[in-house]
Design a protein around this motif. Structure first.
Motif, PDB file in Angstrom:
ATOM      1  N   PRO A  88       0.799  -1.241   0.000  1.00 51.55           N
ATOM      2  CA  PRO A  88       0.000   0.000   0.000  1.00 51.55           C
ATOM      3  C   PRO A  88       0.822   1.277   0.000  1.00 51.55           C
ATOM      4  O   PRO A  88       0.375   2.300  -0.523  1.00 51.55           O
ATOM      5  CB  PRO A  88      -0.825  -0.117   1.289  1.00 51.55           C
ATOM      6  N   GLU A  89       2.042   1.235   0.550  1.00 52.30           N
ATOM      7  CA  GLU A  89       2.824   2.461   0.701  1.00 52.30           C
ATOM      8  C   GLU A  89       3.798   2.704  -0.448  1.00 52.30           C
ATOM      9  O   GLU A  89       4.523   3.718  -0.436  1.00 52.30           O
ATOM     10  CB  GLU A  89       3.608   2.423   2.019  1.00 52.30           C
ATOM     11  N   LEU A  90       3.818   1.834  -1.466  1.00 50.74           N
ATOM     12  CA  LEU A  90       4.785   1.979  -2.541  1.00 50.74           C
ATOM     13  C   LEU A  90       4.119   2.391  -3.859  1.00 50.74           C
ATOM     14  O   LEU A  90       3.020   1.929  -4.181  1.00 50.74           O
ATOM     15  CB  LEU A  90       5.539   0.664  -2.781  1.00 50.74           C
ATOM     16  N   PRO A  91       4.798   3.240  -4.657  1.00 49.58           N
ATOM     17  CA  PRO A  91       4.313   3.536  -6.007  1.00 49.58           C
ATOM     18  C   PRO A  91       4.610   2.363  -6.934  1.00 49.58           C
ATOM     19  O   PRO A  91       5.432   1.492  -6.608  1.00 49.58           O
ATOM     20  CB  PRO A  91       5.128   4.770  -6.409  1.00 49.58           C
ATOM     21  N   TYR A  92       3.940   2.337  -8.088  1.00 48.04           N
ATOM     22  CA  TYR A  92       4.219   1.284  -9.060  1.00 48.04           C
ATOM     23  C   TYR A  92       3.973   1.812 -10.468  1.00 48.04           C
ATOM     24  O   TYR A  92       3.340   2.849 -10.663  1.00 48.04           O
ATOM     25  CB  TYR A  92       3.382   0.030  -8.780  1.00 48.04           C
ATOM     26  N   GLU A  93       4.480   1.065 -11.458  1.00 50.17           N
ATOM     27  CA  GLU A  93       4.320   1.476 -12.848  1.00 50.17           C
ATOM     28  C   GLU A  93       4.304   0.239 -13.734  1.00 50.17           C
ATOM     29  O   GLU A  93       4.632  -0.869 -13.301  1.00 50.17           O
ATOM     30  CB  GLU A  93       5.454   2.404 -13.267  1.00 50.17           C
ATOM     31  N   GLY A  94       3.898   0.436 -15.008  1.00 54.04           N
ATOM     32  CA  GLY A  94       3.871  -0.666 -15.950  1.00 54.04           C
ATOM     33  C   GLY A  94       3.054  -0.329 -17.177  1.00 54.04           C
ATOM     34  O   GLY A  94       2.762   0.840 -17.444  1.00 54.04           O
ATOM     35  N   ARG A  95       2.675  -1.376 -17.938  1.00 53.12           N
ATOM     36  CA  ARG A  95       1.887  -1.203 -19.162  1.00 53.12           C
ATOM     37  C   ARG A  95       0.740  -2.208 -19.181  1.00 53.12           C
ATOM     38  O   ARG A  95       0.956  -3.399 -18.961  1.00 53.12           O
ATOM     39  CB  ARG A  95       2.752  -1.436 -20.410  1.00 53.12           C
ATOM     40  N   ILE A  96      -0.457  -1.724 -19.450  1.00 48.37           N
ATOM     41  CA  ILE A  96      -1.618  -2.587 -19.657  1.00 48.37           C
ATOM     42  C   ILE A  96      -1.848  -2.686 -21.152  1.00 48.37           C
ATOM     43  O   ILE A  96      -2.032  -1.670 -21.824  1.00 48.37           O
ATOM     44  CB  ILE A  96      -2.860  -2.021 -18.944  1.00 48.37           C
ATOM     45  N   CYS A  97      -1.810  -3.903 -21.661  1.00 46.43           N
ATOM     46  CA  CYS A  97      -1.854  -4.112 -23.113  1.00 46.43           C
ATOM     47  C   CYS A  97      -3.204  -4.668 -23.532  1.00 46.43           C
ATOM     48  O   CYS A  97      -3.450  -5.884 -23.473  1.00 46.43           O
ATOM     49  CB  CYS A  97      -0.724  -5.055 -23.537  1.00 46.43           C
ATOM     50  N   GLY A  98      -4.104  -3.770 -23.940  1.00 41.61           N
ATOM     51  CA  GLY A  98      -5.420  -4.153 -24.426  1.00 41.61           C
ATOM     52  C   GLY A  98      -6.118  -5.135 -23.522  1.00 41.61           C
ATOM     53  O   GLY A  98      -6.650  -6.147 -23.974  1.00 41.61           O
ATOM     54  N   ALA A  99      -6.139  -4.864 -22.231  1.00 44.60           N
ATOM     55  CA  ALA A  99      -6.586  -5.854 -21.257  1.00 44.60           C
ATOM     56  C   ALA A  99      -7.992  -5.591 -20.735  1.00 44.60           C
ATOM     57  O   ALA A  99      -8.462  -4.451 -20.684  1.00 44.60           O
ATOM     58  CB  ALA A  99      -5.615  -5.911 -20.084  1.00 44.60           C
ATOM     59  N   ARG A 100      -8.620  -6.673 -20.357  1.00 49.58           N
ATOM     60  CA  ARG A 100      -9.866  -6.644 -19.580  1.00 49.58           C
ATOM     61  C   ARG A 100      -9.530  -7.307 -18.251  1.00 49.58           C
ATOM     62  O   ARG A 100      -9.051  -8.448 -18.224  1.00 49.58           O
ATOM     63  CB  ARG A 100     -10.977  -7.391 -20.319  1.00 49.58           C
ATOM     64  N   TYR A 101      -9.763  -6.591 -17.143  1.00 49.09           N
ATOM     65  CA  TYR A 101      -9.274  -7.090 -15.867  1.00 49.09           C
ATOM     66  C   TYR A 101     -10.110  -6.551 -14.714  1.00 49.09           C
ATOM     67  O   TYR A 101     -10.914  -5.625 -14.873  1.00 49.09           O
ATOM     68  CB  TYR A 101      -7.794  -6.730 -15.674  1.00 49.09           C
ATOM     69  N   ASN A 102      -9.916  -7.174 -13.557  1.00 47.74           N
ATOM     70  CA  ASN A 102     -10.621  -6.787 -12.339  1.00 47.74           C
ATOM     71  C   ASN A 102      -9.613  -6.172 -11.381  1.00 47.74           C
ATOM     72  O   ASN A 102      -8.509  -6.699 -11.207  1.00 47.74           O
ATOM     73  CB  ASN A 102     -11.281  -8.017 -11.705  1.00 47.74           C
ATOM     74  N   ILE A 103      -9.987  -5.070 -10.764  1.00 45.26           N
ATOM     75  CA  ILE A 103      -9.203  -4.479  -9.679  1.00 45.26           C
ATOM     76  C   ILE A 103     -10.076  -4.491  -8.423  1.00 45.26           C
ATOM     77  O   ILE A 103     -11.160  -3.901  -8.407  1.00 45.26           O
ATOM     78  CB  ILE A 103      -8.780  -3.036  -9.989  1.00 45.26           C
ATOM     79  N   THR A 104      -9.621  -5.198  -7.399  1.00 43.30           N
ATOM     80  CA  THR A 104     -10.313  -5.220  -6.108  1.00 43.30           C
ATOM     81  C   THR A 104      -9.407  -4.574  -5.079  1.00 43.30           C
ATOM     82  O   THR A 104      -8.266  -5.006  -4.895  1.00 43.30           O
ATOM     83  CB  THR A 104     -10.651  -6.661  -5.692  1.00 43.30           C
ATOM     84  N   MET A 105      -9.881  -3.527  -4.441  1.00 42.78           N
ATOM     85  CA  MET A 105      -9.090  -2.815  -3.437  1.00 42.78           C
ATOM     86  C   MET A 105      -9.751  -2.951  -2.070  1.00 42.78           C
ATOM     87  O   MET A 105     -10.977  -2.869  -1.950  1.00 42.78           O
ATOM     88  CB  MET A 105      -8.939  -1.340  -3.804  1.00 42.78           C
ATOM     89  N   LEU A 106      -8.930  -3.167  -1.049  1.00 51.93           N
ATOM     90  CA  LEU A 106      -9.454  -3.254   0.299  1.00 51.93           C
ATOM     91  C   LEU A 106      -8.547  -2.523   1.273  1.00 51.93           C
ATOM     92  O   LEU A 106      -7.336  -2.431   1.070  1.00 51.93           O
ATOM     93  CB  LEU A 106      -9.669  -4.698   0.738  1.00 51.93           C
ATOM     94  N   ASP A 107      -9.142  -1.993   2.322  1.00 52.24           N
ATOM     95  CA  ASP A 107      -8.385  -1.315   3.353  1.00 52.24           C
ATOM     96  C   ASP A 107      -7.473  -2.313   4.046  1.00 52.24           C
ATOM     97  O   ASP A 107      -7.926  -3.397   4.438  1.00 52.24           O
ATOM     98  CB  ASP A 107      -9.321  -0.681   4.381  1.00 52.24           C
ATOM     99  N   PRO A 108      -6.198  -1.989   4.237  1.00 50.91           N
ATOM    100  CA  PRO A 108      -5.285  -2.930   4.895  1.00 50.91           C
ATOM    101  C   PRO A 108      -5.757  -3.372   6.272  1.00 50.91           C
ATOM    102  O   PRO A 108      -5.506  -4.503   6.698  1.00 50.91           O
ATOM    103  CB  PRO A 108      -3.978  -2.131   4.981  1.00 50.91           C
ATOM    104  N   GLY A 109      -6.474  -2.494   6.982  1.00 49.38           N
ATOM    105  CA  GLY A 109      -6.948  -2.836   8.316  1.00 49.38           C
ATOM    106  C   GLY A 109      -7.907  -4.015   8.344  1.00 49.38           C
ATOM    107  O   GLY A 109      -8.103  -4.638   9.400  1.00 49.38           O
ATOM    108  N   LEU A 110      -8.522  -4.343   7.203  1.00 53.74           N
ATOM    109  CA  LEU A 110      -9.420  -5.502   7.171  1.00 53.74           C
ATOM    110  C   LEU A 110      -8.683  -6.793   7.512  1.00 53.74           C
ATOM    111  O   LEU A 110      -9.280  -7.718   8.058  1.00 53.74           O
ATOM    112  CB  LEU A 110     -10.073  -5.629   5.795  1.00 53.74           C
TER     113      LEU A 110
END
Length: 318
Positions: A101-123
Motif C-alpha cells: 500500500p505504501e509503494l508507487p508502481y508502474e507498468g503497461r496494460i496491453c489491451g486488457a480486460r481485468y478486475n481491480i479489487t481494493m481493500l483497506d489494509p486494516g481488514l
C-alpha cells in the motif's frame, strides 16, 4: 455503497478519472489509434470491486494507493509491472497484489480486460494478528504472487462471489451484516493466498487462553450482538484474548470457528423472523439478507439442514 460507471475515449479524461478514484497517476497511450476505457465500480465499506476494459495499450505510473490492490486479469496482458525491486508480467487467469500500500508502481496494460479489487489494509486485522516479533502495525502481505495455484483459485472465486452475489444486488449490498461478513471472507482469502506477517497457529499463550471461560465470554458477546456487523477481532477483544486464541477455543471446545458459530446464531434469528412474520409483508430473501445471508440457495441449504424444512415453509406455515 454504490455503483460508478465510466466510458471515455479521451486519454486526458481517463487519467483524471483514474487519479480521482485510485491514486494520483500519469498514463500514456501506446496505441493512439484507439483509446477507449470502460470501467464499472461497485463499492461496500472497506472494499471496491472494479471491472476495467481497455482497447489500447496504457502506460501507468501510480503514487501509493494506501490500499491493498488486487488484480485479476481476464484477457490481454500487463507488462513491465514494477514496484520497489520487483518486476513482473501478468496474463489471463493471473491474480496478484499490485504493490504494498505504501509503494508507487508502474507498468503497461496491453489491451486488457481485468478486475481491480481494493481493500483497506486494516481488514486483515479483523481476521488475524501479526506474528510475535513482526514489525508493529497491521498485518501485511510480504509477496505479490499467491503461494499456490489452489490459493489463487480460491481468491478468484471469492472476488467473483463478492462481485456477483453481494455487490450486484443493491438490496443485498445495503445490508450491513452481509457486507461485513463478505469483507471478512475476502480478507481471510487474501491472507490464505499471499505470504504475510500473520501468525495462524496459536502460540503457547494462546493455547493457555483458549479455555472454557474464553469460550463463554465469546459466545455471550456473539449472542448479545449478533444483529451487528461483528468481526473476529471484535469478538476476540471482548473475550480479552488474541484472534488466534479465540479461534483455537472454538475449535477445541465446539469444533467450529467463531464466524461459523456467529452464522449459526444468525440462522436461529432468521428462523424466528420467518416463523413470526406475515408472508404478505415479508420475503425469505429479505429476512435472510437482514441476518447476513446474501446467497438464498446457500441460506436455504443451511436452513434445511438445521430445521428440516425450507425457509418458505416456515414463513408460510405450510
Amino acid at each position: 455503497m454504490g455503483t460508478l460507471h465510466f466510458d471515455s475515449s479521451d486519454i486526458g479524461v481517463t487519467e483524471d478519472f483514474l487519479s480521482r478514484h485510485y491514486a494520483r497517476m500519469r498514463i500514456g497511450n501506446g496505441t493512439p489509434e484507439s483509446s477507449r476505457a470502460q470501467i464499472r465500480r461497485e463499492v461496500m465499506p472497506g472494499v471496491s470491486v472494479d471491472e476495467l476494459d481497455l482497447d489500447f495499450d496504457m502506460r501507468y505510473s501510480v503514487t501509493p494507493l494506501q490500499k491493498i490492490c488486487l488484480c485479476l486479469v481476464h484477457d490481454g496482458t500487463i507488462q513491465d509491472h514494477a514496484f520497489g525491486d520487483v518486476e513482473d508480467a501478468f496474463g489471463p487467469g493471473d491474480v496478484v497484489s499490485f504493490a504494498p500500500p505504501e509503494l508507487p508502481y508502474e507498468g503497461r496494460i496491453c489491451g486488457a480486460r481485468y478486475n481491480i479489487t481494493m481493500l483497506d489494509p486494516g481488514l486483515l486485522n479483523q481476521v488475524a494478528t501479526s506474528a510475535p516479533g513482526a514489525a508493529p502495525g497491521p498485518v501485511r502481505l510480504t509477496g505479490h504472487r499467491p503461494v499456490s495455484d489452489a490459493a489463487a483459485r480460491h481468491l478468484k472465486r471469492t472476488i467473483v462471489h463478492v462481485r456477483d452475489h453481494v455487490l450486484a444486488d443493491p438490496a443485498v449490498a445495503s445490508e450491513q451484516l452481509v457486507t461485513s461478513t463478505a469483507a471478512q471472507h475476502l480478507a481471510a482469502s487474501v491472507l490464505a493466498a499471499f505470504p504475510n506477517t500473520a501468525l495462524i497457529r496459536p502460540t503457547g499463550t494462546d493455547r493457555h487462553d483458549a479455555h472454557s471461560a474464553t469460550l463463554r465470554r465469546a459466545v455471550a458477546h456473539i449472542e448479545a450482538h449478533a444483529q451487528e456487523p461483528l468481526t473476529v477481532a471484535e469478538i476476540a477483544a471482548a473475550s480479552h484474548v488474541t484472534v488466534r486464541a479465540l479461534q483455537y477455543a472454538f475449535r477445541r471446545h465446539l469444533d467450529t470457528t467463531p464466524l461459523a458459530y456467529l452464522r449459526r446464531v444468525r440462522l436461529a434469528h432468521a428462523h424466528d423472523a420467518l416463523r413470526d412474520s406475515d408472508p404478505a409483508d415479508a420475503t425469505v430473501t429479505a429476512i435472510a439478507a437482514r441476518w447476513g445471508f446474501h446467497h438464498t440457495g446457500r441460506f436455504a441449504a443451511l436452513y434445511r439442514e438445521a430445521y428440516g424444512r425450507t425457509p418458505f415453509q416456515t414463513l408460510t406455515g405450510t
